[in-house]
Design an enzyme around this catalytic site. Sequence first.
Site, short mmCIF file in Angstrom:
data_model
loop_
_atom_site.label_atom_id
_atom_site.label_comp_id
_atom_site.label_asym_id
_atom_site.label_seq_id
_atom_site.Cartn_x
_atom_site.Cartn_y
_atom_site.Cartn_z
N LYS A 172 0.74 -1.37 0.15
CA LYS A 172 -0.11 -0.02 -0.11
C LYS A 172 0.88 1.30 -0.19
CE LYS A 172 -3.03 -1.77 -0.70
NZ LYS A 172 -3.09 -2.81 -1.75
N GLY A 221 2.42 2.22 -2.81
CA GLY A 221 2.66 2.75 -4.11
C GLY A 221 3.00 1.90 -4.91
N THR A 222 3.11 0.60 -4.76
CA THR A 222 3.55 -0.47 -5.51
C THR A 222 3.19 -0.71 -6.83
OG1 THR A 222 3.35 -1.83 -3.31
CG2 THR A 222 4.27 -3.22 -5.32
N THR A 223 1.91 -0.51 -7.05
CA THR A 223 1.31 -0.79 -8.52
C THR A 223 1.62 0.54 -9.26
OG1 THR A 223 -0.58 -1.22 -7.21
CG2 THR A 223 -1.13 -1.02 -9.62
N TRP A 224 1.76 1.70 -8.66
CA TRP A 224 2.18 2.78 -9.61
C TRP A 224 3.70 2.83 -9.80
CZ3 TRP A 224 2.22 8.51 -7.04
CH2 TRP A 224 2.16 9.34 -7.71
N HIS A 230 7.97 -7.26 -1.37
CA HIS A 230 7.78 -6.75 -0.22
C HIS A 230 8.64 -7.12 0.72
CE1 HIS A 230 4.20 -4.96 -1.80
NE2 HIS A 230 3.65 -6.09 -1.97
N SER A 247 -5.23 2.59 3.62
CA SER A 247 -5.14 1.84 2.53
C SER A 247 -5.43 0.30 2.54
CB SER A 247 -4.26 2.20 1.72
OG SER A 247 -4.03 1.89 0.33
N ARG A 272 -8.00 2.92 -5.17
CA ARG A 272 -9.11 3.16 -4.36
C ARG A 272 -9.20 4.73 -4.43
NH1 ARG A 272 -9.83 4.86 1.00
NH2 ARG A 272 -7.58 5.44 0.96
N GLY A 279 -6.06 6.90 -4.19
CA GLY A 279 -4.83 7.34 -4.77
C GLY A 279 -4.67 8.86 -4.42
P1 PAP Z 1 0.14 -3.32 -3.24
O1 PAP Z 1 1.28 -3.16 -2.41
O2 PAP Z 1 -0.89 -4.24 -2.51
O3 PAP Z 1 0.65 -3.48 -4.63
P2 PAP Z 1 -0.38 -0.54 -3.62
O4 PAP Z 1 -0.23 -0.43 -5.14
O5 PAP Z 1 1.09 -0.25 -2.74
O6 PAP Z 1 -0.69 -1.80 -3.27
O7 PAP Z 1 -1.13 0.31 -2.76
C1 PAP Z 1 -2.43 1.01 -3.49
C2 PAP Z 1 -2.42 2.38 -3.08
O8 PAP Z 1 -1.98 3.15 -4.23
C3 PAP Z 1 -4.09 2.58 -3.10
O9 PAP Z 1 -4.02 3.90 -2.20
P3 PAP Z 1 -5.47 4.16 -1.47
O10 PAP Z 1 -5.97 3.13 -0.82
O11 PAP Z 1 -4.83 5.32 -0.25
O12 PAP Z 1 -6.11 4.77 -2.51
C4 PAP Z 1 -4.11 3.21 -4.58
O13 PAP Z 1 -5.14 3.83 -4.78
C5 PAP Z 1 -3.06 3.73 -4.80
N1 PAP Z 1 -2.52 3.89 -6.17
C6 PAP Z 1 -2.52 2.80 -7.25
N2 PAP Z 1 -2.31 3.28 -8.38
C7 PAP Z 1 -2.08 4.58 -8.27
C8 PAP Z 1 -1.64 5.48 -9.09
N3 PAP Z 1 -1.32 5.22 -10.65
N4 PAP Z 1 -1.31 6.92 -8.75
C9 PAP Z 1 -1.39 7.13 -7.39
N5 PAP Z 1 -1.80 6.24 -6.50
C10 PAP Z 1 -2.01 4.96 -6.90
#
Ligand code: PAP
Length: 330
Positions: free
Chosen positions: A78, A80-83, A144, A174, A296, A298
Amino acid sequence: MTEEDGDYRLHDVPLFLDRYKDRFTTFPKEKGWMTDDLYMYQGFWFQSGNGLSIMTAIAAQDQFKPLPSDIYLATLQKCGTTWLKALVFAIVNRNHNYQINGSDSSNPLLFINPHKLVPDIEIEVIRMNPTYAEGHSPRLFSTHTPYTSLPENIVNFGCRIVYMCRDPKDVLVSLFYFANKLRDTSRGLMTIEEAFEMFSKGISPGGPYWEHMKGYRKASLENPSKILFLTYENMKSDTVNNVKNLADFLGYPFTEEEKSRGVMEEIVSLCSFEKLSAVNKHGDLVLGMPNNVFFREGKVGDWTNYLTLEMGQILDHITNKEFHGLDISF
Ligand code: PAP
């Protein structure tokens, strides 16, 4: 396993992982967030289960084979892995002429979840076929796993590591939402009070949060040319500049011509929350894990909508104490 046939060692996985069971059954145990349990191993809490878990983390330590040219994206869940996966994939592959399935030449980020484009090392060790063909360079992986528990050749070979950190208050919120979407319904939902209690005591997947951050932060201060330390908040406030710095660090700097063509801005837009969440609105990453669970709000500071002021102050107090002298700010 819950992934598509053929991708994982479907029949072999239980057998393969069985050999790691004896290593952790006596470890300290706590209630899990997404999975049933968390196990303490080498100072950190790892999830139970077959996927991203204590078993696959130990299996990665034993069996994953790093190459010196590999690039690793390290995060706590949570943060910012996906980003980060999307940004690094887009930077490194920006000059490829994509021919996915021989027909579509558009960028894979327009139709594939970034988690599929940058595999986790913990999942790679149970994959039937390696993600990358021999000779592919650089290989992009994510993890992770805490710094001190990484497969040792990642550090010995001096592989480049990008670490992304995020304000723990937003990470907690998150993670709370993520866990409630994914946990078995028979276990009921977590309350925010329960999540806060566990998180602030350090009991969360990959936690203690502060120890995970400190491990990578100290390593990056000692070796800044190999470990780049980023924050989600800084990435949000100036994405273009961070993309430029990332590209320099990774050895893929933007040329003046690319800069004037607006390539950096294109990458920022391609990887924006709006774009990626639209692409990943439907379908599953693996069975039981919808693509949209990674998107969610972001936003920075969303915690104020869910935590009390007092909870925020307690977390800030721990953060200020734990990060003192490490030059980390959100
Ligand atoms: P993971 O470690 O399980 O893969 P990860 O991607 O780190 O999850 O976290 C998801 C968070 O990044 C979410 O945050 P939130 O719950 O506070 O909203 C998600 O919305 C956010 N996120 C995903 N993609 C992006 C993006 N492109 N830009 C900014 N935030 C993002």
